[in-house]
Design a protein around this motif. Structure first.
Motif, PDB file in Angstrom:
ATOM      1  N   MET B  55      -7.071 -19.211 -41.205  1.00 33.18           N
ATOM      2  CA  MET B  55      -7.523 -19.419 -42.580  1.00 33.18           C
ATOM      3  C   MET B  55      -6.364 -19.597 -43.559  1.00 33.18           C
ATOM      4  SD  MET B  55     -10.634 -19.642 -42.242  1.00 33.18           S
ATOM      5  CE  MET B  55     -11.121 -19.925 -43.930  1.00 33.18           C
ATOM      6  N   LEU B  57      -4.246 -17.248 -44.447  1.00 29.98           N
ATOM      7  CA  LEU B  57      -3.993 -16.033 -45.230  1.00 29.98           C
ATOM      8  C   LEU B  57      -2.698 -15.361 -44.773  1.00 29.98           C
ATOM      9  CD1 LEU B  57      -7.640 -14.685 -45.337  1.00 29.98           C
ATOM     10  CD2 LEU B  57      -6.354 -15.750 -47.190  1.00 29.98           C
ATOM     11  N   ARG B  81      -6.981 -26.825 -48.457  1.00 25.52           N
ATOM     12  CA  ARG B  81      -8.313 -26.846 -49.056  1.00 25.52           C
ATOM     13  C   ARG B  81      -9.307 -27.539 -48.125  1.00 25.52           C
ATOM     14  NH1 ARG B  81      -7.602 -29.754 -53.813  1.00 25.52           N
ATOM     15  NH2 ARG B  81      -5.807 -28.419 -54.213  1.00 25.52           N
ATOM     16  N   ARG B  82      -8.858 -28.642 -47.502  1.00 25.61           N
ATOM     17  CA  ARG B  82      -9.754 -29.343 -46.576  1.00 25.61           C
ATOM     18  C   ARG B  82     -10.157 -28.434 -45.424  1.00 25.61           C
ATOM     19  NH1 ARG B  82      -6.626 -33.796 -47.565  1.00 25.61           N
ATOM     20  NH2 ARG B  82      -5.335 -33.462 -45.725  1.00 25.61           N
ATOM     21  N   ARG B  84     -10.192 -25.090 -45.349  1.00 25.73           N
ATOM     22  CA  ARG B  84     -11.050 -23.991 -45.784  1.00 25.73           C
ATOM     23  C   ARG B  84     -12.442 -24.481 -46.167  1.00 25.73           C
ATOM     24  NH1 ARG B  84      -6.608 -20.672 -49.420  1.00 25.73           N
ATOM     25  NH2 ARG B  84      -5.710 -19.484 -47.704  1.00 25.73           N
ATOM     26  N   ASP B  85     -12.530 -25.776 -46.439  1.00 26.68           N
ATOM     27  CA  ASP B  85     -13.827 -26.343 -46.768  1.00 26.68           C
ATOM     28  C   ASP B  85     -14.703 -26.419 -45.516  1.00 26.68           C
ATOM     29  OD1 ASP B  85     -15.413 -27.325 -48.831  1.00 26.68           O
ATOM     30  OD2 ASP B  85     -15.194 -29.371 -48.042  1.00 26.68           O
ATOM     31  N   VAL B  89     -15.102 -17.636 -42.672  1.00 25.57           N
ATOM     32  CA  VAL B  89     -14.720 -16.442 -41.929  1.00 25.57           C
ATOM     33  C   VAL B  89     -15.533 -15.234 -42.411  1.00 25.57           C
ATOM     34  CG1 VAL B  89     -12.814 -15.979 -43.518  1.00 25.57           C
ATOM     35  CG2 VAL B  89     -12.769 -14.990 -41.228  1.00 25.57           C
ATOM     36  N   ALA B 109     -19.689 -19.356 -54.139  1.00 25.66           N
ATOM     37  CA  ALA B 109     -18.859 -20.451 -53.612  1.00 25.66           C
ATOM     38  C   ALA B 109     -19.628 -21.768 -53.515  1.00 25.66           C
ATOM     39  CB  ALA B 109     -18.262 -20.058 -52.276  1.00 25.66           C
ATOM     40  N   ILE B 113     -17.676 -23.720 -56.129  1.00 24.01           N
ATOM     41  CA  ILE B 113     -16.598 -24.399 -55.409  1.00 24.01           C
ATOM     42  C   ILE B 113     -17.119 -25.697 -54.795  1.00 24.01           C
ATOM     43  CG2 ILE B 113     -14.771 -24.121 -53.699  1.00 24.01           C
ATOM     44  CD1 ILE B 113     -14.761 -21.981 -55.893  1.00 24.01           C
ATOM     45  N   ARG B 115     -20.006 -27.022 -55.554  1.00 25.71           N
ATOM     46  CA  ARG B 115     -20.781 -27.696 -56.589  1.00 25.71           C
ATOM     47  C   ARG B 115     -22.068 -28.330 -56.058  1.00 25.71           C
ATOM     48  NH1 ARG B 115     -18.609 -27.168 -60.975  1.00 25.71           N
ATOM     49  NH2 ARG B 115     -16.389 -26.797 -61.257  1.00 25.71           N
TER      50      ARG B 115
ATOM     51  N   GLU C 129      -8.153 -12.331 -50.987  1.00 23.47           N
ATOM     52  CA  GLU C 129      -8.085 -13.137 -49.772  1.00 23.47           C
ATOM     53  C   GLU C 129      -9.452 -13.733 -49.425  1.00 23.47           C
ATOM     54  OE1 GLU C 129      -4.377 -10.994 -47.485  1.00 23.47           O
ATOM     55  OE2 GLU C 129      -6.412 -10.589 -46.835  1.00 23.47           O
ATOM     56  N   GLN C 132      -9.824 -16.627 -51.585  1.00 20.16           N
ATOM     57  CA  GLN C 132      -8.951 -17.727 -51.163  1.00 20.16           C
ATOM     58  C   GLN C 132      -9.540 -18.442 -49.957  1.00 20.16           C
ATOM     59  OE1 GLN C 132      -5.338 -15.548 -50.568  1.00 20.16           O
ATOM     60  NE2 GLN C 132      -4.463 -16.194 -52.513  1.00 20.16           N
ATOM     61  N   ALA C 133     -10.062 -17.654 -49.015  1.00 19.17           N
ATOM     62  CA  ALA C 133     -10.621 -18.254 -47.802  1.00 19.17           C
ATOM     63  C   ALA C 133     -11.806 -19.146 -48.140  1.00 19.17           C
ATOM     64  CB  ALA C 133     -11.031 -17.169 -46.824  1.00 19.17           C
ATOM     65  N   MET C 134     -12.416 -18.920 -49.308  1.00 18.56           N
ATOM     66  CA  MET C 134     -13.549 -19.760 -49.704  1.00 18.56           C
ATOM     67  C   MET C 134     -13.117 -20.835 -50.697  1.00 18.56           C
ATOM     68  SD  MET C 134     -16.862 -17.310 -49.672  1.00 18.56           S
ATOM     69  CE  MET C 134     -16.547 -16.347 -51.089  1.00 18.56           C
ATOM     70  N   ASN C 135     -11.804 -21.063 -50.770  1.00 16.64           N
ATOM     71  CA  ASN C 135     -11.300 -22.161 -51.595  1.00 16.64           C
ATOM     72  C   ASN C 135     -11.381 -21.934 -53.093  1.00 16.64           C
ATOM     73  OD1 ASN C 135      -9.954 -24.185 -50.349  1.00 16.64           O
ATOM     74  ND2 ASN C 135     -11.796 -25.241 -49.647  1.00 16.64           N
ATOM     75  N   PHE C 136     -11.466 -20.704 -53.528  1.00 19.21           N
ATOM     76  CA  PHE C 136     -11.405 -20.450 -54.968  1.00 19.21           C
ATOM     77  C   PHE C 136     -10.036 -20.888 -55.475  1.00 19.21           C
ATOM     78  CE2 PHE C 136     -14.777 -17.264 -56.291  1.00 19.21           C
ATOM     79  CZ  PHE C 136     -15.559 -17.477 -55.191  1.00 19.21           C
ATOM     80  N   GLN C 140     -10.082 -19.646 -60.816  1.00 21.43           N
ATOM     81  CA  GLN C 140     -11.399 -19.068 -60.495  1.00 21.43           C
ATOM     82  C   GLN C 140     -11.271 -17.640 -59.983  1.00 21.43           C
ATOM     83  OE1 GLN C 140     -12.440 -22.337 -58.033  1.00 21.43           O
ATOM     84  NE2 GLN C 140     -14.214 -22.892 -59.286  1.00 21.43           N
TER      85      GLN C 140
END
Ligand SMILES: Nc1ncnc2c1ncn2[C@@H]1O[C@H](COP(=O)(O)OP(=O)(O)OP(=O)(O)O)[C@@H](O)[C@H]1O
Ligand SMILES: [Mg+2]
Lengths: 225, 250, 225
Positions: B55, B57, B81-82, B84-85, B89, B109, B113, B115, C129, C132-136, C140
């Protein structure tokens, strides 16, 4: 901006400013120890004292923490002569600051008293410590460790906020020196900038020293920044 | 069913450290489309770290991670971003947002995110939450829920992202036996629908049933990989025999 | 003494004096409020800036840290003089009230920025985290996670600082802003007894500070649950 800085002229006043810094440190030091002693007594009264003692200490703390130190000092300086008590400026400032800081320190030290847990004392009792030994080996180290960061922080507050009040009634500490020396050749901005720098260095050295002492004596991880 | 074995997610020789301590020492792992890979291993072996690394992190210090054959550049925000899209997890500690109620946790989300249209998101969320048995907890806050309930909200939150790949970290560890089955049913259903999953789990029977492959990790390294039958019935290495012996015994 | 007080009291508590002191109180409150609210805003920006990683923002981060560390170590009085002389050098004719507000703003920015930073740091890393993992986006995360989760930690000390600062604004009397302490000094110079004048001034500060401090404590309890 059509102001030209003239650091050379202002730097000639450095010795005078450092002289003021010395007095600032002395005032801070005296005030801190006086106020700590006062705070210790008041905190003990408030924690272990009778009902009336607790009330009186409570009133003292509430009153002195809710009014400006400056007004308290002026009360001593301009008010007390009306009832025949005349103290010089230095005494007024020192007593005023001590009373003021003592109120805050009462609260800080009291937090330390409250944090002593019953079972720690009992543990000391079962180990056969005498009353005095209990206080010296168990209670005092515990309190010191608990309140050290707040005390160290408050020393800096006194050193910065507290002592500068001296300038208001003409005690020649750093701020006061800056005010006077700036008027000599009108380099106000430069002289005050240098004074500010001295304050930063002074408190920074104090912070680091206190953090090291705390680490060495009480194993406290006091933060420097 | 699980015919397409083109490698969806691929980890090659990945290493990772926390500070100076290296916790992953070269991990290789492939995850084909529709595959369910189970990651097992003793506590502290680095299973969660593998998921964190995927991910982005925890950044890997060596090796690479490929998604659909294309190396992911974790330092490039757009690339990250792509990724995580497409991947969701579920954390071992659930990590629900403490300041939001269940509904908000699940919908924020997709709404903010991704939308997606509001009514669709809300309908989706309600359906998924009902599926994990939480239809009556929509307005509850995480600290008002039991561990198992929080875990299920976390699963619902991940599902509502409509991910292509789902990473699940010990999602049944905090559940009582009854709920374990509910959650496992959910995962079973997902597997049947062809969802690609990487799961960390110690539920032997379950792993045996849904996993296409099992990977045993120890001390930041892969010890053995194979089908569940290979790993559980005839482990090749001594380390694998020890570990399998231990988990089968309890 | 008592005779003198009895003689002075009716003259002291005259309409015009009361009006004068009421207006002075309003000025004290107004400059604290405006300065601290602006300070809170800037402090927020500084605290946020300190969070953004990367080489590009390094100069901003350094500036933010320096600002906070330096101004927390200089007496408010010195900041006040620096601002006064600086503004006089660049923009003559600026009102003293503005000078006071700017100084209060600078000082409260430095202090509150540190409080806000502490609040931001109190948010669990896992919460961030998960986002972040959800693309915030960074913004945001700040808006939906960090701010909602940290304001119960930030608000009580920030309010305590602001309420406490009401008293420190008494130093603004030194540059001649017509606030409470200045008027007190003025009345004292007019010949009224120091005890009467500074007793009254202290009481007025108390009347502002004490209820607000209590409100702050109540707020802290409310938010702690
Ligand atoms: N934030 C961290 N900082 C430092 N070390 C960490 C951190 N997180 C994990 N570790 C260490 O990294 C190693 C791997 O941890 P990881 O959480 O990946 O293990 P795990 O296989 O998921 O274990 P478990 O089954 O208990 O969840 C452990 O030794 C752990 O102590
Ligand atoms: Mg784990």
């Amino acid at each position: 901006m059509n102001y030209t800085f003239q650091w050379g002229v202002a730097l000639q006043h450095l010795p005078g400013l450092l002289e003021g810094a010395k007095l600032t440190f002395i005032i801070g030091f005296l005030t801190f120890w006086g106020a700590s002693l006062l705070g210790l007594v008041m905190a003990a009264l408030k924690t272990y004292g009778g009902r009336i003692a607790r009330r009186i200490v409570g009133a003292y703390v509430i009153f002195f923490t809710n009014t400006p130190a400056l007004v308290q000092i002026w009360f001593l300086y301009f008010g007390l002569p009306d009832v025949g008590i005349v103290w010089d400026k230095f005494t007024c400032m020192l007593i005023g600051l001590t009373l003021n800081s003592g109120a805050y320190l009462t609260e800080i030290i009291r937090a330390g008293f409250i944090s002593v847990r019953r079972n720690e004392i009992e543990a000391a009792e079962t180990l056969g410590f005498s009353r005095i030994q209990q206080v010296w080996y168990v209670i005092v180290p515990h309190i010191a460790k608990t309140i050290y960061p707040a005390l160290a922080n408050f020393f800096i507050v006194i050193l910065v906020m507290g002592t500068s009040i001296g300038s208001v009634i003409g005690v020649q500490e750093l701020t006061s020196q800056a005010k006077d020396l700036a008027t000599v050749d009108y380099r106000y901005l430069e002289v005050f900038t240098i004074a500010a720098a001295i304050y930063v260095v002074l408190t920074f050295v104090a912070s680091i020293t206190l953090a090291l002492v705390g680490r060495w004596a009480f194993r406290v991880k006091a933060k420097i920044f | 069913m699980r015919g397409d074995l083109s490698h969806h997610l691929e980890i090659k020789g990945a290493c990772a450290s926390y500070g100076r301590i290296q916790v992953l020492k070269g991990v290789d792992l492939t995850l084909g489309k529709g595959e369910v890979v189970a990651l097992i291993g003793p506590s502290g072996s680095g299973k969660s770290t593998v998921l964190r690394m995927v991910m982005g992190l925890t950044l890997s210090t060596a090796g690479e991670i490929r998604l659909d054959g294309e190396a992911v550049n974790y330092r490039n925000p757009a690339s990250l971003r792509r990724l995580r899209d497409r991947i969701a997890v579920v954390f071992q500690q659930y990590n629900l947002f403490q300041n939001m109620d269940v509904m908000r946790n699940v919908t924020i989300a997709p709404l903010k995110i991704k939308r997606r249209p509001r009514d669709q998101v809300v309908a989706d969320a309600k359906r998924v939450l009902a599926k994990v048995g939480l239809a009556d907890k929509l307005a509850a806050y995480p600290d008002e829920l039991s561990g198992g309930q929080q875990q299920r909200v976390a699963i619902a939150r991940a599902l509502c992202l409509n991910p292509e790949i789902l990473l699940l970290d010990e999602v049944t560890s905090a559940l009582d036996p009854e709920l374990v089955n509910e959650v496992l049913d959910t995962i079973r259903g997902l597997a049947a629908e062809g969802m690609t999953m990487l799961i960390v789990s110690h539920e032997m029977a379950f792993v045996r049933e849904v996993a296409t492959r099992v990977i045993l990790m120890d001390d930041g390294q892969m010890v053995e990989a194979g089908t569940p039958q290979d790993i559980f019935d005839k482990p090749q290495t001594q380390r694998a025999r020890d570990f399998v012996g231990k988990i089968l015994r309890h | 003494m008592l005779e003198r007080l009895a003689d002075e009291i009716p003259r002291f508590f005259s309409w015009s004096n009361m009006l004068l002191l009421g207006e002075a109180m309003a000025i004290t409150l107004a400059m604290t409020l405006v300065g601290c609210v602006l300070g809170f805003l800037f402090a927020f920006i500084i605290a946020f800036t300190r969070q953004v990683p990367g080489i590009l923002t390094l100069p901003f981060r350094t500036a933010a840290i320096l600002f906070v560390e330096v101004f927390r170590r200089i007496p408010f009085l010195v900041v006040l003089f620096l601002v006064l002389f600086f503004i006089q050098a660049v923009a003559q004719g600026t009102s003293l009230f503005t000078v006071a507000v700017v100084s209060i703003c600078i000082y409260s920015t430095a202090y509150i920025a540190d409080i806000i930073r502490g609040g931001f740091e109190s948010v669990a890393r896992q919460q961030i985290e998960a986002a972040q993992a959800m693309n915030f986006s960074r913004w945001q995360i700040l808006k939906s996670i960090i701010v909602p989760q940290s304001w119960p930690v930030v608000l009580p000390p920030a309010v305590a600082f602001m309420v406490g600062f009401i008293k420190d604004t008494s130093l603004v009397s030194q540059i001649g802003v017509f606030e409470l302490t200045f008027r007190g000094r003025e009345l004292n110079n007019m010949g009224f007894s120091g005890i009467l004048v500074f007793g009254t001034i202290a009481f007025l500060y108390f009347a502002i500070s004490y209820p607000l401090a209590r409100w702050g404590q109540w707020l802290e309890k409310r938010l702690a649950r």
